[in-house]
Design a protein around this motif. Structure first.
Motif, PDB file in Angstrom:
ATOM      1  N   ASP A 137      23.857   3.332 -97.109  1.00 41.48           N
ATOM      2  CA  ASP A 137      24.727   4.029 -98.052  1.00 41.48           C
ATOM      3  C   ASP A 137      24.441   3.667 -99.507  1.00 41.48           C
ATOM      4  OD1 ASP A 137      25.926   5.527 -96.238  1.00 41.48           O
ATOM      5  OD2 ASP A 137      27.744   4.294 -96.047  1.00 41.48           O
ATOM      6  N   ALA A 138      23.934   2.435 -99.746  1.00 36.42           N
ATOM      7  CA  ALA A 138      23.660   2.004-101.117  1.00 36.42           C
ATOM      8  C   ALA A 138      22.604   2.888-101.762  1.00 36.42           C
ATOM      9  CB  ALA A 138      23.199   0.546-101.134  1.00 36.42           C
ATOM     10  N   GLY A 139      21.781   3.559-100.956  1.00 38.94           N
ATOM     11  CA  GLY A 139      20.712   4.395-101.493  1.00 38.94           C
ATOM     12  C   GLY A 139      21.042   5.877-101.488  1.00 38.94           C
ATOM     13  N   LYS A 140      22.307   6.229-101.280  1.00 37.42           N
ATOM     14  CA  LYS A 140      22.687   7.652-101.244  1.00 37.42           C
ATOM     15  C   LYS A 140      22.609   8.304-102.613  1.00 37.42           C
ATOM     16  CE  LYS A 140      23.220   8.485 -96.975  1.00 37.42           C
ATOM     17  NZ  LYS A 140      24.249   7.934 -96.109  1.00 37.42           N
ATOM     18  N   ARG A 141      22.651   7.494-103.668  1.00 39.87           N
ATOM     19  CA  ARG A 141      22.344   7.973-105.024  1.00 39.87           C
ATOM     20  C   ARG A 141      21.209   7.096-105.537  1.00 39.87           C
ATOM     21  NH1 ARG A 141      25.950  11.408-107.379  1.00 39.87           N
ATOM     22  NH2 ARG A 141      24.916  11.191-109.392  1.00 39.87           N
ATOM     23  N   VAL A 142      20.353   7.671-106.345  1.00 36.09           N
ATOM     24  CA  VAL A 142      19.272   6.861-106.901  1.00 36.09           C
ATOM     25  C   VAL A 142      19.326   6.887-108.428  1.00 36.09           C
ATOM     26  CG1 VAL A 142      17.647   7.088-104.993  1.00 36.09           C
ATOM     27  CG2 VAL A 142      17.668   8.809-106.804  1.00 36.09           C
ATOM     28  N   VAL A 143      18.802   5.831-109.033  1.00 34.35           N
ATOM     29  CA  VAL A 143      18.630   5.802-110.474  1.00 34.35           C
ATOM     30  C   VAL A 143      17.127   5.752-110.710  1.00 34.35           C
ATOM     31  CG1 VAL A 143      19.057   4.499-112.588  1.00 34.35           C
ATOM     32  CG2 VAL A 143      20.805   4.553-110.799  1.00 34.35           C
TER      33      VAL A 143
END
Ligand code: AMP
Ligand code: GLY
Length: 415
Positions: free
Chosen positions: A175-181
């Motif tokens: 889940d920590a990688g469901k958004r990326v920067v």
């Protein structure tokens, strides 16, 4: 004065060692503390903030100092302040500078503070488009917290896109990688800059340099930090002035404008590119292991400095004309997995050095390595080479099975 320190690591132990030297400090409490803090104060096993505030009132604690980020982001300062207690650290709302990368990046853009160009997205299409607009290498980060392992420095476009796909498809960081920067790569050297802030004003502390990688030569995986030294000669007076004027001042002003004045330690992770400082990240607390090398350089009473800052009445900080080098000794399987407990043997602590206890527990009166970063050997000296020598001399006086440490701390300035 009775002081409560929140946290359990080397940073908190180092703060305590400094406070122990001060005449005004009568007693130290730690919540929760570790197996060695109980030898220099009293450990308290209270985790609920309302209960902890009641404890502070009952024990007549004059000042509470918060070490780690989590209690700050969870609002411990707001709870203590609403109970009329003095506490040094930012409010929940000001702690967003560390807790949310998106908030931090938008804040920097709004206040014209230099940072890497970036995009935060959950769309692969948007991510790919942004990647194509950047030069290589390209930095791809998982937006959530993944213990420092969520950063990929991609050499080319294909690798950057693969990293984005793996993160967004949930295969690399859940889940920590469901958004990326996605960030432009900043090519320079890193510094850890610390300012004690009272909401409006600040005083700067010696500039430190951390060593994030596990192995000598800055190789191996990222860690919480394997060593630090301060003050770094890489931070010229001019560079410090630039960080103060172009980063710290506008940040304090910007936080006041947001009705979230910043009180506490502002830790700017700086990347210096062509002599210009860029913000890599903000932290809202002392760094660990940076704190361990900064504490012994402070000449004045830390208790007074932090108490006054917590009341909006910042005072100057006197510094010793010395250098400090700190070498982290970690357990065998750090940073991959927990290691079995091991008894620590300490021969003696030579002059001009300090032994800081971090990941330790107590069993039958003896101190055991309890995995992770276990000890920090800090050496002091009139120059960095002497401080380093003193730190490594202390390393040779401590021993536990499987211990590992870098041999090249401060290499950046001792080439
Ligand atoms: P972070 O998890 O964001 O603190 O990043 C961890 C480490 O990755 C930093 O300490 C840097 O060494 C490196 N890093 C992160 N962002 C960048 C960037 N934009 N350019 C170059 N290196 C970076
Ligand atoms: N040493 C870096 C940190 O405390 O985040």
């Amino acid at each position: 004065m009775k002081i409560l320190i929140i946290g359990s690591g080397g940073r908190e132990y180092a703060i305590a060692l400094k406070l122990k030297e001060e005449k005004k400090v009568e007693k130290l409490y730690f919540a929760p503390g570790n197996g060695a803090t109980s030898k220099i104060g009293e450990n308290v096993s209270i985790y609920d903030y309302d209960e902890l505030a009641k404890f502070a009132i009952k024990q007549e604690i004059t000042l509470t100092i918060v070490g780690p980020e989590a209690p700050l982001s969870n609002g411990i300062v707001d709870v203590f302040k609403s109970n009329g207690l003095n506490i040094f650290g930012p409010s929940k709302s000001a702690a967003r500078l560390e807790a949310s990368k998106t908030y931090m990046k938008e804040f920097l853009a709004k206040n014209n503070i230099k940072t890497a160009k970036f995009l935060n997205t959950d769309s692969k299409q948007e991510a790919f488009k942004f990647i194509d607009s950047l030069k290589t290498p390209i930095v791809v980060k998982a937006d959530g917290l993944c213990a420092g392992k969520g950063v990929v420095i991609a050499k080319d476009y294909a690798q950057a896109k693969d990293a984005v796909s793996e993160m967004l498809d949930g295969s690399s960081f859940g889940d920590a990688g469901k958004r990326v920067v996605i960030e432009e790569f900043l090519d320079g050297f890193e510094l850890s800059f610390f300012a004690i802030c009272d909401g409006k004003n600040f005083v700067s502390l010696p500039v430190a340099q951390d060593h994030k990688r596990l192995l000598d030569g800055d190789l191996g995986p990222n860690t919480g930090g394997m060593g630090a030294y301060a003050p770094s000669p890489l931070a010229s007076k001019e560079l410090i002035r630039c960080i103060e004027n172009d980063i710290v001042k506008p940040t304090l002003k910007g936080m006041q404008d947001e009705n979230a004045p910043f009180c506490g330690v502002l830790f700017v992770g700086v990347m210096v590119v062509n002599n210009e400082p860029y913000v890599l990240e903000f932290n809202v607390r002392f760094g660990d292991p940076e704190c361990e090398v900064i504490m012994p350089l402070i000449d004045g009473d830390l208790s007074e400095i932090l108490l006054n800052a917590s009341c909006g009445k910042l005072q100057d900080v006197k510094l010793k004309d010395k250098y400090a080098v700190g070498v982290v000794i970690a357990s065998k399987d750090y940073p991959y997995k927990k290691s079995p407990k091991q008894k620590i043997n300490v021969k003696n602590i030579p002059q001009n050095s300090q032994l800081i206890y971090a990941g330790v527990c107590e069993q039958n009166g003896e101190i055991y390595a309890d995995s992770g970063r276990v000890l920090v050997c800090v050496g002091l000296g009139d120059d960095i080479a002497t401080a380093k020598q003193n730190a490594y001399e202390l390393c040779q006086n401590v021993e536990f099975e499987g211990m590992q440490y870098r041999k090249d701390i401060a290499w950046q300035v001792l080439k």
